[in-house]
Design a protein around this motif. Structure first.
Motif, PDB file in Angstrom:
ATOM      1  N   LEU B 132      63.582  56.084 -22.154  1.00  0.00           N
ATOM      2  CA  LEU B 132      64.786  55.418 -22.658  1.00  0.00           C
ATOM      3  C   LEU B 132      64.410  54.278 -23.610  1.00  0.00           C
ATOM      4  CD1 LEU B 132      67.846  55.018 -22.588  1.00  0.00           C
ATOM      5  CD2 LEU B 132      67.566  53.706 -20.478  1.00  0.00           C
ATOM      6  N   GLY B 133      63.466  53.458 -23.194  1.00  0.00           N
ATOM      7  CA  GLY B 133      63.047  52.334 -24.037  1.00  0.00           C
ATOM      8  C   GLY B 133      62.506  52.823 -25.374  1.00  0.00           C
ATOM      9  N   GLN B 134      61.674  53.857 -25.307  1.00  0.00           N
ATOM     10  CA  GLN B 134      61.082  54.386 -26.537  1.00  0.00           C
ATOM     11  C   GLN B 134      62.171  54.960 -27.448  1.00  0.00           C
ATOM     12  OE1 GLN B 134      57.950  54.163 -27.629  1.00  0.00           O
ATOM     13  NE2 GLN B 134      58.490  55.266 -29.497  1.00  0.00           N
ATOM     14  N   LEU B 135      63.129  55.666 -26.852  1.00  0.00           N
ATOM     15  CA  LEU B 135      64.225  56.241 -27.654  1.00  0.00           C
ATOM     16  C   LEU B 135      65.048  55.144 -28.328  1.00  0.00           C
ATOM     17  CD1 LEU B 135      65.559  59.048 -25.299  1.00  0.00           C
ATOM     18  CD2 LEU B 135      64.842  59.356 -27.674  1.00  0.00           C
ATOM     19  N   MET B 136      65.216  54.014 -27.611  1.00  0.00           N
ATOM     20  CA  MET B 136      66.034  52.939 -28.151  1.00  0.00           C
ATOM     21  C   MET B 136      65.236  51.998 -29.040  1.00  0.00           C
ATOM     22  SD  MET B 136      68.388  52.125 -24.865  1.00  0.00           S
ATOM     23  CE  MET B 136      69.463  51.089 -25.849  1.00  0.00           C
ATOM     24  N   GLY B 137      63.923  52.220 -29.090  1.00  0.00           N
ATOM     25  CA  GLY B 137      63.084  51.379 -29.924  1.00  0.00           C
ATOM     26  C   GLY B 137      62.938  49.961 -29.396  1.00  0.00           C
ATOM     27  N   ILE B 138      63.002  49.803 -28.077  1.00  0.00           N
ATOM     28  CA  ILE B 138      62.803  48.471 -27.493  1.00  0.00           C
ATOM     29  C   ILE B 138      61.636  48.535 -26.486  1.00  0.00           C
ATOM     30  CG2 ILE B 138      65.181  47.687 -27.855  1.00  0.00           C
ATOM     31  CD1 ILE B 138      65.832  48.363 -24.982  1.00  0.00           C
ATOM     32  N   PRO B 139      61.010  47.383 -26.213  1.00  0.00           N
ATOM     33  CA  PRO B 139      59.834  47.405 -25.331  1.00  0.00           C
ATOM     34  C   PRO B 139      60.180  47.851 -23.910  1.00  0.00           C
ATOM     35  CG  PRO B 139      60.081  45.250 -26.407  1.00  0.00           C
ATOM     36  CD  PRO B 139      61.298  46.041 -26.743  1.00  0.00           C
ATOM     37  N   VAL B 140      59.167  48.382 -23.254  1.00  0.00           N
ATOM     38  CA  VAL B 140      59.323  48.859 -21.882  1.00  0.00           C
ATOM     39  C   VAL B 140      58.234  48.235 -21.018  1.00  0.00           C
ATOM     40  CG1 VAL B 140      59.352  50.885 -20.383  1.00  0.00           C
ATOM     41  CG2 VAL B 140      59.998  51.118 -22.783  1.00  0.00           C
ATOM     42  N   VAL B 141      58.618  47.696 -19.884  1.00  0.00           N
ATOM     43  CA  VAL B 141      57.624  47.232 -18.920  1.00  0.00           C
ATOM     44  C   VAL B 141      57.956  47.923 -17.593  1.00  0.00           C
ATOM     45  CG1 VAL B 141      56.490  45.258 -17.854  1.00  0.00           C
ATOM     46  CG2 VAL B 141      57.517  45.019 -20.126  1.00  0.00           C
ATOM     47  N   THR B 142      56.970  48.636 -17.046  1.00  0.00           N
ATOM     48  CA  THR B 142      57.241  49.451 -15.856  1.00  0.00           C
ATOM     49  C   THR B 142      56.620  48.861 -14.596  1.00  0.00           C
ATOM     50  OG1 THR B 142      55.275  50.793 -16.284  1.00  0.00           O
ATOM     51  CG2 THR B 142      57.338  51.595 -17.223  1.00  0.00           C
ATOM     52  N   VAL B 143      57.110  49.329 -13.454  1.00  0.00           N
ATOM     53  CA  VAL B 143      56.566  48.989 -12.131  1.00  0.00           C
ATOM     54  C   VAL B 143      56.493  47.469 -11.944  1.00  0.00           C
ATOM     55  CG1 VAL B 143      54.887  49.725 -10.394  1.00  0.00           C
ATOM     56  CG2 VAL B 143      55.117  51.044 -12.467  1.00  0.00           C
ATOM     57  N   VAL B 144      57.631  46.825 -12.207  1.00  0.00           N
ATOM     58  CA  VAL B 144      57.667  45.363 -12.226  1.00  0.00           C
ATOM     59  C   VAL B 144      57.959  44.798 -10.834  1.00  0.00           C
ATOM     60  CG1 VAL B 144      59.020  43.409 -13.110  1.00  0.00           C
ATOM     61  CG2 VAL B 144      58.201  45.182 -14.664  1.00  0.00           C
ATOM     62  N   THR B 145      57.125  43.848 -10.416  1.00  0.00           N
ATOM     63  CA  THR B 145      57.283  43.227  -9.092  1.00  0.00           C
ATOM     64  C   THR B 145      57.637  41.744  -9.188  1.00  0.00           C
ATOM     65  OG1 THR B 145      54.926  42.743  -9.045  1.00  0.00           O
ATOM     66  CG2 THR B 145      55.621  44.787  -7.992  1.00  0.00           C
ATOM     67  N   GLY B 146      57.685  41.212 -10.417  1.00  0.00           N
ATOM     68  CA  GLY B 146      58.040  39.800 -10.572  1.00  0.00           C
ATOM     69  C   GLY B 146      58.590  39.575 -11.958  1.00  0.00           C
ATOM     70  N   MET B 147      59.586  38.690 -12.055  1.00  0.00           N
ATOM     71  CA  MET B 147      60.245  38.517 -13.349  1.00  0.00           C
ATOM     72  C   MET B 147      60.758  37.092 -13.486  1.00  0.00           C
ATOM     73  SD  MET B 147      63.475  40.739 -14.553  1.00  0.00           S
ATOM     74  CE  MET B 147      64.611  40.185 -15.765  1.00  0.00           C
ATOM     75  N   ASP B 148      60.377  36.434 -14.604  1.00  0.00           N
ATOM     76  CA  ASP B 148      60.898  35.118 -14.948  1.00  0.00           C
ATOM     77  C   ASP B 148      61.482  35.193 -16.334  1.00  0.00           C
ATOM     78  OD1 ASP B 148      60.489  33.246 -12.914  1.00  0.00           O
ATOM     79  OD2 ASP B 148      58.312  33.368 -13.250  1.00  0.00           O
ATOM     80  N   LEU B 149      62.712  34.744 -16.454  1.00  0.00           N
ATOM     81  CA  LEU B 149      63.377  34.800 -17.757  1.00  0.00           C
ATOM     82  C   LEU B 149      63.649  33.388 -18.236  1.00  0.00           C
ATOM     83  CD1 LEU B 149      64.926  36.469 -19.957  1.00  0.00           C
ATOM     84  CD2 LEU B 149      66.937  36.237 -18.517  1.00  0.00           C
ATOM     85  N   GLU B 150      63.207  33.104 -19.455  1.00  0.00           N
ATOM     86  CA  GLU B 150      63.542  31.818 -20.049  1.00  0.00           C
ATOM     87  C   GLU B 150      64.059  32.080 -21.452  1.00  0.00           C
ATOM     88  OE1 GLU B 150      61.236  27.696 -19.855  1.00  0.00           O
ATOM     89  OE2 GLU B 150      61.079  29.054 -18.152  1.00  0.00           O
ATOM     90  N   GLY B 151      65.342  31.762 -21.699  1.00  0.00           N
ATOM     91  CA  GLY B 151      65.936  32.123 -22.981  1.00  0.00           C
ATOM     92  C   GLY B 151      65.903  33.634 -23.107  1.00  0.00           C
ATOM     93  N   THR B 152      65.224  34.107 -24.159  1.00  0.00           N
ATOM     94  CA  THR B 152      65.112  35.559 -24.290  1.00  0.00           C
ATOM     95  C   THR B 152      63.689  36.011 -23.990  1.00  0.00           C
ATOM     96  OG1 THR B 152      64.603  35.378 -26.623  1.00  0.00           O
ATOM     97  CG2 THR B 152      66.926  35.682 -26.047  1.00  0.00           C
ATOM     98  N   SER B 153      62.909  35.081 -23.438  1.00  0.00           N
ATOM     99  CA  SER B 153      61.497  35.386 -23.208  1.00  0.00           C
ATOM    100  C   SER B 153      61.247  35.703 -21.735  1.00  0.00           C
ATOM    101  CB  SER B 153      60.693  34.165 -23.662  1.00  0.00           C
ATOM    102  OG  SER B 153      59.350  34.361 -23.369  1.00  0.00           O
ATOM    103  N   LEU B 154      60.523  36.786 -21.508  1.00  0.00           N
ATOM    104  CA  LEU B 154      60.304  37.266 -20.142  1.00  0.00           C
ATOM    105  C   LEU B 154      58.830  37.222 -19.767  1.00  0.00           C
ATOM    106  CD1 LEU B 154      62.399  40.517 -20.345  1.00  0.00           C
ATOM    107  CD2 LEU B 154      62.694  38.850 -18.522  1.00  0.00           C
ATOM    108  N   MET B 155      58.549  36.756 -18.558  1.00  0.00           N
ATOM    109  CA  MET B 155      57.206  36.889 -17.993  1.00  0.00           C
ATOM    110  C   MET B 155      57.326  37.847 -16.826  1.00  0.00           C
ATOM    111  SD  MET B 155      54.501  35.672 -19.085  1.00  0.00           S
ATOM    112  CE  MET B 155      53.724  34.361 -19.947  1.00  0.00           C
ATOM    113  N   LEU B 156      56.561  38.917 -16.875  1.00  0.00           N
ATOM    114  CA  LEU B 156      56.719  39.957 -15.858  1.00  0.00           C
ATOM    115  C   LEU B 156      55.399  40.226 -15.165  1.00  0.00           C
ATOM    116  CD1 LEU B 156      58.599  42.058 -18.441  1.00  0.00           C
ATOM    117  CD2 LEU B 156      59.680  41.227 -16.361  1.00  0.00           C
ATOM    118  N   LYS B 157      55.500  40.577 -13.899  1.00  0.00           N
ATOM    119  CA  LYS B 157      54.312  41.039 -13.193  1.00  0.00           C
ATOM    120  C   LYS B 157      54.488  42.514 -12.935  1.00  0.00           C
ATOM    121  CE  LYS B 157      53.208  36.850 -10.745  1.00  0.00           C
ATOM    122  NZ  LYS B 157      53.731  36.094  -9.621  1.00  0.00           N
ATOM    123  N   ARG B 158      53.444  43.270 -13.207  1.00  0.00           N
ATOM    124  CA  ARG B 158      53.522  44.699 -12.906  1.00  0.00           C
ATOM    125  C   ARG B 158      52.294  45.144 -12.137  1.00  0.00           C
ATOM    126  NH1 ARG B 158      51.093  48.311 -16.534  1.00  0.00           N
ATOM    127  NH2 ARG B 158      52.561  49.843 -15.743  1.00  0.00           N
TER     128      ARG B 158
END
Ligand SMILES: Cc1cc2nc3c(=O)[nH]c(=O)nc-3n(C[C@H](O)[C@H](O)[C@H](O)COP(=O)(O)OP(=O)(O)OC[C@H]3O[C@@H](n4cnc5c(N)ncnc54)[C@H](O)[C@@H]3O)c2cc1C
Lengths: 325, 258
Positions: B132-158
């Motif tokens: 889906l991400g590839q079809l929409m041309g947006i980044p994909v991060v898989t198997v995520v176990t942690g997520m911090d969102l600040e503004g539009t910036s994301l820090m993810l743990k996978r």
């Protein structure tokens, strides 16, 4: 059929699963009258071509660039897609590792082709057929690619043998065309879990503990046994939910589905969700004090007894055997 | 912050399977169908983001009419809207078709973030979020176990083998959710009552501008089998120390496993 294998390396070392995939790729090419190539990405990785040649690659597309020093599905996705186009790949093989599962769909979606996950069997007589577990191994589906259409596969690690099948392994520098701006999701760092034990998804021996372990402190006896056998420590969901061990160790339908050469279940009853994740292990040992525990139904060998007595003795006996006693 | 959450309606993990009479499909008997367990983490994450930042959570599924049960469940947890993509042409949808259906639907549902489960239990493909991400041309991060969102910036743990990858990304993107990300809530009685009144939008292939001919599966199903029964094992007997000795000998000599 022209088969391209994505060869995964971390820290400059090829994964064993990639050699397994290369061997499958070679067989598939031979059975269909085609050729097999590999693509490897990283920094300072051209030397890996030799091992891939030995496992059957006629050509090895090497993308040697600082942009590939750290894995990213954006950069790798573009580069592998490019290699597939340059080679004219009709079959694209990945290992079903964390990286392979993340990367494969990025590439196949880019190429607009189908992808079959976690393949555990291939038949090449009278047309090509692939077998894969569904419902975490409660059933197996056999499927055929649509004739004449390219496709992708991920292959379950530890299932296919690595074969010696020397081919030229000619290094072809990949004109990948990737620029820094292509990398949208950036790997900042990798935090490795403590301890030198393997991950259950990669290990050929897994020593697993369930609710019978009684507490996190007791996992040490499993680690000792796992270390002695060069294996990994696994767990049931009951142990994970109790907070004794992290979810990355969980085996089962909502954990990892594994098929090691040897699976040792200690204090695990054998619930349907757990069995789904490990029943395809080649040899299963069950250690449980309840003779009626369902785990004994799938066990190759069973000991009805207290794991706290059995496991340390087991470790000692393996040690003694290794010492040639 | 508008979040689109992809959910799948699946037989629960207790389900015992049999091969159906056609030899190609599975007979799932009286299986209890539920929201895919991993999608619960995705719904929960969407709800937590909404509670913090405002906006709406829309849940979407590709499935038959019975899949409305899972959509209602997500609505009862607190999602605002639901979309059912259902069409006879979607019945055999494989991951690649499913992702194209979802992409066509997502194009009509502007959002800042798309969440999915790590994988759908049953099919066990672990593909749809990435496709889906590839079809929409947006980044994909898989198997995520942690997520911090600040503004539009994301820090993810996978999760990767033997460790965790820390990934930086920015909105919009697709994230596939793994156990550990959060603790999914149970719907409250109030939530269940409210969900009954929420409307579920239904879209067919034509509504999504999809040509059924392009949705044929990429692989053709040839056979369905149950795993061969494991040969009967040996339950050892005698004193425990002797059993252990025998076990190691069997593993070495007979099974060649050590
Ligand atoms: C949606 C869903 C998904 C699930 N997914 C998974 C999954 O992926 N993986 C998974 O494992 N489970 C999963 N489960 C849970 C599963 O149903 C079981 O609850 C779980 O597997 C039980 O774990 P256990 O065998 O460790 O615990 P128990 O069933 O409690 O068994 C403990 C065993 O230890 C034995 N024992 C106790 N003390 C000793 C001792 N001193 N020496 C020897 N033996 C001893 C007992 O006899 C018993 O057989 C899932 C459940 C659900 C609802």
């Amino acid at each position: 059929m022209k088969v391209l294998v994505f060869a995964e390396q971390r820290d400059g070392k090829l994964k064993k699963a990639s050699l397994e995939a290369m061997s499958v790729g070679r067989d598939l090419a031979d059975a269909t009258g085609g050729s097999a190539a590999a693509v490897v990405l990283g920094q300072g990785v051209a030397g890996l071509a030799e091992a891939l040649g030995k496992a059957g690659a006629e050509k090895v597309f090497v993308g040697d660039d600082a942009l590939f020093a750290q894995y990213s599905n954006d950069a790798y996705g573009l580069a592998v897609g490019k290699a597939a186009q340059v080679f004219g790949a009709e079959a694209l093989l990945f290992s079903a590792t964390a990286m392979g599962k993340d990367l494969a769909p990025k590439v196949t979606a880019r190429l607009g082709i189908g992808l079959l996950s976690d393949v555990t069997g291939i038949v090449t007589e009278g047309g090509v057929l692939f077998r894969r577990p569904i419902y975490a191994g409660k059933a197996f589906a056999t499927l055929a690619p649509q004739s004449g259409k390219p496709f992708g596969l991920t292959l379950r690690p530890n299932v296919f043998p690595v074969k010696d099948s020397p081919k030229a392994g000619e290094v072809v520098s990949l004109d990948h065309g990737v620029v820094p701006g292509d990398i949208k999701a950036v790997v900042e760092k990798i935090v490795t879990a403590q301890g030198e034990l393997l991950d259950v998804a990669e290990a050929n021996v897994i020593v697993s503990g369930g609710r019978g372990m009684k507490g996190p402190e007791n996992y040490k006896i499993l680690e000792d046994l796992a270390r002695e056998m060069g294996g990994a420590v696994g767990a049931s969901r009951a142990a994970v939910d109790a907070g004794w061990i992290s979810h990355s160790h969980q085996v089962g339908q909502t954990g990892k589905v594994v098929s090691p050469g040897l699976y040792i279940a200690c204090g695990i009853s054998g619930a349907i969700q757990h069995l789904a994740g490990m029943s395809s292990s080649k040899v299963i040992v069950a250690i449980n004090k309840d003779p009626e525990a369902p785990i004994f139904k799938v066990a190759t060998y069973g000991i009805v007894g207290d794991l706290f007595e059995v496991v340390p003795l087991f470790t000692q006996a393996v040690k003694a055997m290794k010492a040639g006693a | 912050m508008n979040v689109l959450v992809c959910v799948k309606h699946v037989p629960d993990t207790e389900t015992r399977v049999k091969v159906a009479a056609d030899g190609l499909h599975l007979d799932l008997g009286e299986a209890n169908w539920v929201v895919n367990p991993y999608d619960e983490y995705a719904v929960e994450q969407g709800l937590q983001l909404k509670e913090k930042l405002g906006g709406e959570v829309t849940v979407i599924t590709v499935g038959g009419d019975d899949a409305t049960k899972s959509l209602r469940q997500a609505l009862a947890m607190g999602a605002d809207k639901a979309v059912l993509c259902s069409d006879p042409a979607f019945e055999d949808a494989d991951p690649w078709s499913t992702a194209r259906i979802l992409a066509a639907a997502a194009a009509k549902l502007p959002c800042d973030l798309i969440l999915s489960g790590k994988h759908g239990v049953g099919g066990d493909n672990q593909q749809v979020g990435s496709l889906l991400g590839q079809l929409m041309g947006i980044p994909v991060v898989t198997v995520v176990t942690g997520m911090d969102l600040e503004g539009t910036s994301l820090m993810l743990k996978r999760e990767i083998e033997g460790g965790t990858e820390v990934v930086k990304a920015s909105l919009p993107c697709v994230i596939s959710c793994q156990k550990g990300l959060n603790e999914p809530r149970y719907p409250s009685l109030k939530g269940i009552m409210a969900a009954k009144k929420k409307e579920i939008t239904a879209w067919k292939a034509a509504d999504l501008g999809l040509d059924p001919a392009t949705l044929a599966p990429s692989f053709q199903l040839k056979k369905m089998e149950l795993p061969p029964p494991r040969p009967a094992g040996k339950i050892l007997s005698g004193e425990i120390p002797d059993q252990v000795k025998e076990l190691v000998k069997l593993l070495h000599d007979e099974a060649k496993a050590i």
